[in-house]
Design a protein around this motif. Sequence first.
Motif, short mmCIF file in Angstrom:
data_model
loop_
_atom_site.label_atom_id
_atom_site.label_comp_id
_atom_site.label_asym_id
_atom_site.label_seq_id
_atom_site.Cartn_x
_atom_site.Cartn_y
_atom_site.Cartn_z
N LYS A 99 -9.58 0.00 -17.44
CA LYS A 99 -8.05 0.38 -16.81
C LYS A 99 -7.96 -0.92 -15.88
O LYS A 99 -8.37 -1.08 -15.09
CB LYS A 99 -7.98 1.68 -16.31
N HIS A 100 -6.53 -1.40 -16.42
CA HIS A 100 -6.18 -2.67 -15.75
C HIS A 100 -4.62 -2.29 -14.98
O HIS A 100 -3.87 -2.00 -15.63
CB HIS A 100 -5.56 -3.81 -16.57
N LEU A 101 -4.86 -2.40 -13.58
CA LEU A 101 -3.83 -2.01 -12.69
C LEU A 101 -2.88 -2.99 -12.82
O LEU A 101 -1.61 -2.74 -12.58
CB LEU A 101 -4.28 -1.73 -11.29
N LYS A 156 -1.69 -4.17 -15.53
CA LYS A 156 -0.85 -3.78 -16.65
C LYS A 156 0.14 -2.34 -16.23
O LYS A 156 1.03 -1.99 -16.63
CB LYS A 156 -1.70 -3.65 -17.79
N THR A 157 -0.90 -1.47 -15.62
CA THR A 157 -0.14 -0.10 -15.36
C THR A 157 0.92 -0.02 -14.04
O THR A 157 1.48 1.04 -14.15
CB THR A 157 -1.29 0.98 -15.23
N MET A 158 0.67 -0.80 -13.23
CA MET A 158 1.17 -0.68 -12.03
C MET A 158 2.73 -1.55 -12.02
O MET A 158 3.47 -1.18 -11.51
CB MET A 158 0.51 -1.33 -10.82
#
Length: 166
Positions: free
Chosen positions: A159-161, A163-165
């Motif tokens: 899970k890449h923050l 990308k998600t943040m």
Amino acid sequence: MEELLHPEWSAEKIEQLKGHYEAILSILGEDVAREGLIKTPERVAKAMLTLTRGYNQDPHAILLGAKFKEEYSQMVIVKDIDFFSLCEHHMLPFFGKDYFAYIPQEDGRILGISKVARVVGYCAARLQLQERLARDIIEMLTNALDGKVQGMAIVMRGKHLCKTMR
């Protein structure tokens, strides 16, 4: 300053990083003298030194005593190895699970399972890309077995923050 608890921490590195993080906070519009932020630059400096400790570790020391003589030629699987790293493009965390498998060569040498997790941790403790992290782990473990494996594979679910943040 509190006692240095980690070998990768030096007072000089902490002070240098602390100064940079104070500047960053000021540039962002924060008051570095505000009560909640007074110790933040030092805490972030120590955190970054911990999260990037892979630059200061000896990979060969991790693998000392990693091989064991065992007449075993079936697939060995190590699953659910947690990994935590920092994206080299944004310096934000990415983390997940690593699944590793290999088929030992007929010479009867196998890897200690705990060493696989230590290699994952070592390789992840640098600014990374998930693809390079997978390659680094495979290369390091293949070298630990002197290249004598019938096959080796790795699956990483991250899970890449960055990308998600954003």
